[in-house]
Design a protein around this motif. Sequence first.
Motif, mmCIF file in Angstrom:
data_model
loop_
_atom_site.group_PDB
_atom_site.id
_atom_site.type_symbol
_atom_site.label_atom_id
_atom_site.label_comp_id
_atom_site.label_asym_id
_atom_site.label_seq_id
_atom_site.Cartn_x
_atom_site.Cartn_y
_atom_site.Cartn_z
ATOM 1 N N ASN A 23 0.822 -1.206 0.000
ATOM 2 C CA ASN A 23 0.000 0.000 0.000
ATOM 3 C C ASN A 23 0.858 1.260 0.000
ATOM 4 O OD1 ASN A 23 -2.789 -1.274 0.473
ATOM 5 N ND2 ASN A 23 -1.533 -2.201 2.086
ATOM 6 N N SER A 24 0.238 2.375 -0.325
ATOM 7 C CA SER A 24 0.964 3.647 -0.403
ATOM 8 C C SER A 24 1.103 4.322 0.948
ATOM 9 C CB SER A 24 0.252 4.593 -1.377
ATOM 10 O OG SER A 24 -1.089 4.831 -0.952
ATOM 11 N N THR A 25 0.475 3.771 1.990
ATOM 12 C CA THR A 25 0.574 4.322 3.340
ATOM 13 C C THR A 25 0.944 3.196 4.308
ATOM 14 O OG1 THR A 25 -1.797 3.986 3.703
ATOM 15 C CG2 THR A 25 -1.098 6.155 2.908
ATOM 16 N N ALA A 26 1.403 3.580 5.487
ATOM 17 C CA ALA A 26 1.793 2.602 6.504
ATOM 18 C C ALA A 26 0.578 1.836 7.008
ATOM 19 C CB ALA A 26 2.490 3.309 7.655
ATOM 20 N N ILE A 27 0.816 0.641 7.503
ATOM 21 C CA ILE A 27 -0.228 -0.168 8.128
ATOM 22 C C ILE A 27 0.209 -0.489 9.553
ATOM 23 C CG2 ILE A 27 -1.068 -1.132 5.969
ATOM 24 C CD1 ILE A 27 0.534 -3.642 6.503
ATOM 25 N N THR A 28 -0.757 -0.820 10.399
ATOM 26 C CA THR A 28 -0.497 -1.017 11.818
ATOM 27 C C THR A 28 -0.652 -2.476 12.209
ATOM 28 O OG1 THR A 28 -1.301 1.206 12.302
ATOM 29 C CG2 THR A 28 -1.172 -0.322 14.152
ATOM 30 N N SER A 37 4.228 0.076 13.324
ATOM 31 C CA SER A 37 3.870 0.515 11.977
ATOM 32 C C SER A 37 4.805 -0.104 10.952
ATOM 33 C CB SER A 37 3.955 2.043 11.899
ATOM 34 O OG SER A 37 3.603 2.499 10.616
ATOM 35 N N ILE A 38 4.226 -0.698 9.918
ATOM 36 C CA ILE A 38 4.998 -1.207 8.789
ATOM 37 C C ILE A 38 4.886 -0.187 7.667
ATOM 38 C CG2 ILE A 38 5.242 -3.049 7.087
ATOM 39 C CD1 ILE A 38 4.060 -4.952 9.125
ATOM 40 N N PRO A 39 5.980 0.412 7.239
ATOM 41 C CA PRO A 39 5.900 1.518 6.274
ATOM 42 C C PRO A 39 5.455 1.042 4.896
ATOM 43 C CG PRO A 39 8.172 0.876 6.635
ATOM 44 C CD PRO A 39 7.366 0.103 7.623
ATOM 45 N N SER A 49 -3.862 -3.624 10.100
ATOM 46 C CA SER A 49 -5.008 -2.803 9.709
ATOM 47 C C SER A 49 -5.376 -3.000 8.249
ATOM 48 C CB SER A 49 -4.697 -1.325 9.967
ATOM 49 O OG SER A 49 -3.499 -0.941 9.303
ATOM 50 N N ALA A 50 -4.516 -3.666 7.463
ATOM 51 C CA ALA A 50 -4.802 -3.934 6.049
ATOM 52 C C ALA A 50 -5.142 -5.402 5.814
ATOM 53 C CB ALA A 50 -3.613 -3.533 5.190
ATOM 54 N N GLY A 51 -5.328 -6.155 6.876
ATOM 55 C CA GLY A 51 -5.660 -7.565 6.724
ATOM 56 C C GLY A 51 -4.623 -8.452 7.387
ATOM 57 N N THR A 52 -4.791 -9.743 7.192
ATOM 58 C CA THR A 52 -3.956 -10.740 7.866
ATOM 59 C C THR A 52 -3.074 -11.473 6.861
ATOM 60 O OG1 THR A 52 -5.618 -11.059 9.595
ATOM 61 C CG2 THR A 52 -3.985 -12.815 9.303
ATOM 62 N N ALA A 53 -1.814 -11.598 7.208
ATOM 63 C CA ALA A 53 -0.865 -12.362 6.397
ATOM 64 C C ALA A 53 -0.673 -13.739 7.016
ATOM 65 C CB ALA A 53 0.476 -11.644 6.310
#
Length: 358
Positions: free
Chosen positions: A132-137, A191-193, A221-225
């Motif tokens: 993604n273009s923004t960080a995720i938590t 935070s993952i950049p 915050s963007a889902g589960t890996a």
Amino acid sequence: VTNPPNGANPATAITFTDVLPVGLTVADSTQNNVCGAGSTLTATAATRTITLTGGSRNVNTTCTLTVANVSATTPGIYINRAGPISASSGTGGYAEDDLSVRYPPAVTKSFGSNSFTTADSTTMTLSFTNPNSTAITVSPAFDDVFPVAPGAMTLFDGTLVNNTCGFTPLSSDGTALAANKLGVRVPNTSSIPAGGCYFTVNVKANTAGNYTNTTAALVTSAGTASAASASVTVVAQPPSLSKAFVPATVGIGVSTRLIITLANPNAAPISLSALLTDTFPTNVTTAATPNRATTCYAASGALAATGGTASTVTLASGAIIPAGTPENPGSCTLAVDVTASASGVYTNTIPAGALQTT
């Protein structure tokens, strides 16, 4: 769905349709009596619609409708406008909300080598992909607990070899990275950049064998890996030999004690797979009373057999060298009294490869 304080009492025949925007999908489902007796909430996959019919509400009451299994086929921002809503009391307005859908993250792990010895360490890298273009938590905390079979894998030290992430990794017990810790953790709310990041630590294992290390799933915050896995082989460190004459200087014909020490830096005992023989240099022989002895045990639990001739000392195949660690190897000894028939400096060497073990 709300019938306001100044609404009709009751409001009946409540109806609305929500057409999901292109890119969102919903599974077929039907729910009855969800907004008053006789009401029906229907989700239709083919038309991407969610429809309420036959709803009813008393004045100043609300019903909440929930439809599961709404998903997106591609990331993006989806503007969803439902309505208008109508009822026996008249026609209402629309409801609108935005849904932001992100690319899911991924986590991978790797070891710095395919194998290493019990005396060494290797690197372990955890890589986090964020397209993604923004960080995720990250939430909750993400743990990578190291395997415990065939032995315990641990941190070699507290060093972060590399870290391109903005957070500071911890040990899996929540404390600072340190030697002998049993895993690593990405703290909660880290935070993952955009684009992702990685960090690298040093790991070790004192027991030889094949290790497979599997992480937990990474929830963000963007889902589960899905969990990541990697394997590495730990090879037993070869045993070692050392020897000494005690005392190192004697007169002609005066006996001295020859002590041979067998050392094992591995976490499991090892045994001799062949006879160990030490052949003395010319003019050196066993004393009249050789006092051959060993502290190495056989599999039976008895002391291993010793032997030899006037010019040799031997330790039997099957003798066991106790377990230890690279820092504190297990050891046992083979000893015999010897004398020299002439003056001089004698070098007693056991050739490379003479000590063969399982």
